[in-house]
Design an enzyme around this catalytic site. Structure first.
Site, PDB file in Angstrom:
ATOM      1  N   LYS A   1     -21.210  -1.711  -8.260  1.00 55.98           N
ATOM      2  CA  LYS A   1     -21.300  -0.517  -9.116  1.00 55.98           C
ATOM      3  C   LYS A   1     -20.699  -0.741 -10.502  1.00 55.98           C
ATOM      4  O   LYS A   1     -20.863   0.092 -11.398  1.00 55.98           O
ATOM      5  CB  LYS A   1     -20.639   0.665  -8.411  1.00 55.98           C
ATOM      6  CG  LYS A   1     -21.372   1.062  -7.130  1.00 55.98           C
ATOM      7  CD  LYS A   1     -20.597   2.029  -6.287  1.00 55.98           C
ATOM      8  CE  LYS A   1     -21.369   2.364  -5.013  1.00 55.98           C
ATOM      9  NZ  LYS A   1     -21.566   1.170  -4.129  1.00 55.98           N
TER      10      LYS A   1
ATOM     11  N   ARG B   1     -26.947  11.759  -4.399  1.00 51.04           N
ATOM     12  CA  ARG B   1     -25.680  12.432  -4.677  1.00 51.04           C
ATOM     13  C   ARG B   1     -25.233  12.164  -6.116  1.00 51.04           C
ATOM     14  O   ARG B   1     -25.720  11.236  -6.755  1.00 51.04           O
ATOM     15  CB  ARG B   1     -24.606  11.948  -3.702  1.00 51.04           C
ATOM     16  CG  ARG B   1     -24.924  12.223  -2.249  1.00 51.04           C
ATOM     17  CD  ARG B   1     -23.867  11.610  -1.347  1.00 51.04           C
ATOM     18  NE  ARG B   1     -23.798  10.155  -1.492  1.00 51.04           N
ATOM     19  CZ  ARG B   1     -22.881   9.388  -0.914  1.00 51.04           C
ATOM     20  NH1 ARG B   1     -21.950   9.942  -0.165  1.00 51.04           N
ATOM     21  NH2 ARG B   1     -22.891   8.088  -1.077  1.00 51.04           N
TER      22      ARG B   1
ATOM     23  N   ALA C   1      -6.913  -5.416  -3.927  1.00 52.76           N
ATOM     24  CA  ALA C   1      -7.944  -4.638  -3.235  1.00 52.76           C
ATOM     25  C   ALA C   1      -7.750  -3.139  -3.393  1.00 52.76           C
ATOM     26  O   ALA C   1      -8.615  -2.362  -2.986  1.00 52.76           O
ATOM     27  CB  ALA C   1      -7.957  -4.994  -1.748  1.00 52.76           C
TER      28      ALA C   1
ATOM     29  N   VAL D   1     -21.888   3.208   5.062  1.00 52.97           N
ATOM     30  CA  VAL D   1     -23.018   3.937   5.650  1.00 52.97           C
ATOM     31  C   VAL D   1     -23.195   3.647   7.147  1.00 52.97           C
ATOM     32  O   VAL D   1     -23.560   4.556   7.911  1.00 52.97           O
ATOM     33  CB  VAL D   1     -24.310   3.638   4.868  1.00 52.97           C
ATOM     34  CG1 VAL D   1     -24.705   2.169   4.984  1.00 52.97           C
ATOM     35  CG2 VAL D   1     -25.448   4.538   5.324  1.00 52.97           C
TER      36      VAL D   1
ATOM     37  N   VAL E   1     -19.719  -3.214   2.057  1.00 52.92           N
ATOM     38  CA  VAL E   1     -19.117  -3.987   3.133  1.00 52.92           C
ATOM     39  C   VAL E   1     -19.471  -3.339   4.464  1.00 52.92           C
ATOM     40  O   VAL E   1     -19.132  -2.180   4.720  1.00 52.92           O
ATOM     41  CB  VAL E   1     -17.589  -4.074   2.968  1.00 52.92           C
ATOM     42  CG1 VAL E   1     -16.978  -4.856   4.121  1.00 52.92           C
ATOM     43  CG2 VAL E   1     -17.248  -4.737   1.633  1.00 52.92           C
TER      44      VAL E   1
ATOM     45  N   SER F   1       0.855  -1.191   0.000  1.00 42.86           N
ATOM     46  CA  SER F   1       0.000   0.000   0.000  1.00 42.86           C
ATOM     47  C   SER F   1       0.889   1.238   0.000  1.00 42.86           C
ATOM     48  O   SER F   1       2.101   1.147   0.182  1.00 42.86           O
ATOM     49  CB  SER F   1      -0.939   0.017   1.213  1.00 42.86           C
ATOM     50  OG  SER F   1      -0.215   0.227   2.410  1.00 42.86           O
TER      51      SER F   1
END
Length: 332
Positions: free
Chosen positions: A128, A251, A82, A176, A169, A37
């Site tokens: 999505k 949104r 990921a 959310v 997830v 990362s």
């Protein structure tokens, strides 16, 4: 399969990476597990959780940097991809950056994995990416197709690529539930649209799907986990029963309902007890018995979306999950 193997996770300091590392080290005995990362502070904090475990390695790098990927993948057997730019409004306002990470990064990983002799690559996708209406979804759809085609691109090399696709997830950063938990004491929770529904999956389920994909894949499959749906109004009510729900409007780039399998995919989609598998309409792979295995083809025109789902999360199930994963302050 993962025992005594060297595994690398791109975006490994994210929510999925944390859970994947913890669960994989507990269940398997990998030779080495590399967290790749670009955030040194997140790596520093994560490393402190695993002091003394010499199976874990940390590698600063960015999937946009092909040279760094080549170095990181030296000797690696399996990759979980990921890393992504994934917040929908952020992608809408920073499209060039999303393309660099989600599409260019995918191409870099495909090249590097093939050239370095990686055995299998499992890529995390999103609901999505199915019939996308926002930039994030469009970049992930492009990435999915790149990785599927990567199985032909690899030619006579050993590297195989497959994709896992799932919904929101639960408890991941930016999702959310943590957002609602953080503001529930204000007495008002914002709801974009009272009709909105979403798929929900736990981090544990996401990791288990990746494990299964490594074991089951031939290459080119898109695995879609069967998961429950939830109405945003119900979720808000469970999180804060006394709070007012304020409708604020959808949104930029946001869908009313999420979809994981579109009608166009139904010709090559097969059903299994716990998931669906979309096979590629490429090189005859959509009719490949090694890929189909015990699956049953779904009806023509089949659509798997959060509003037509046959399984919905009950209030008690949501409440139990929140109580076991959040403290009184609303933190994970």
């Amino acid at each position: 399969m993962l025992n005594n193997a060297t595994i690398l996770v791109t975006g490994g300091t994210g929510s999925f990476g944390h859970k994947f590392v913890a669960m994989t080290l507990e269940k398997y005995s990998p030779k080495k597990l590399i967290v790749f990362s670009r955030d040194e502070m997140k790596q520093w904090e994560m490393a402190k959780l695993y002091q003394g475990d010499d199976r874990l390695r940390f590698f600063i790098g960015d999937v946009r940097d092909k040279d760094r990927l080549y170095r990181a993948l030296d000797g690696v057997d399996f990759v979980v991809h990921a890393a992504a730019t994934k917040i929908v409004p952020t992608a809408e306002y920073n499209p060039f950056e999303s393309v660099k990470t989600n599409i260019n990064g995918a191409m870099n990983l495909i090249d590097a994995a093939i050239d370095k002799g990686v055995k299998r690559v499992v890529v995390l996708s999103t609901d999505k990416a199915s019939s996308p209406i926002n930039l994030y979804g469009a970049t992930k759809l492009a990435a999915d197709k790149l990785f599927v085609a990567g199985n032909a691109y690899s030619g006579g090399y050993q590297t195989a690529f497959s994709v896992v696709r799932y919904g929101n997830v639960m408890g991941s950063r930016g999702s959310v539930i943590p957002f609602f938990m953080s503001i529930r004491d204000r007495g008002v929770l914002p709801i974009t649209d009272p009709r909105m529904t979403r798929f929900m999956i736990s981090l544990e389920q996401a990791v288990e799907l990746v494990w299964h994909t490594f074991d089951d894949m031939v290459g080119g499959e898109i695995y879609v986990k069967k998961i429950p749906s939830v109405r945003m109004t119900d979720l808000a009510r469970v999180v804060a029963p006394e709070a007012e729900q304020e409708i604020i409007g959808i949104r930029p780039g946001e869908k009313l309902h999420e979809q994981m399998i579109g009608a166009e995919d139904s010709h090559f989609t097969y059903e299994y007890p716990e998931y669906f598998k979309i096979l590629p309409n490429l090189n005859g792979w959509g009719r490949c018995k090694k890929r189909i295995k015990s699956g049953q083809r779904v009806p023509e025109g089949f659509v798997y979306s959060s509003d037509n789902n046959s399984v919905w999360m009950a209030d008690a199930e949501l409440r139990a999950w929140i109580e076991s994963n959040f403290n009184d302050a609303g933190a994970v």
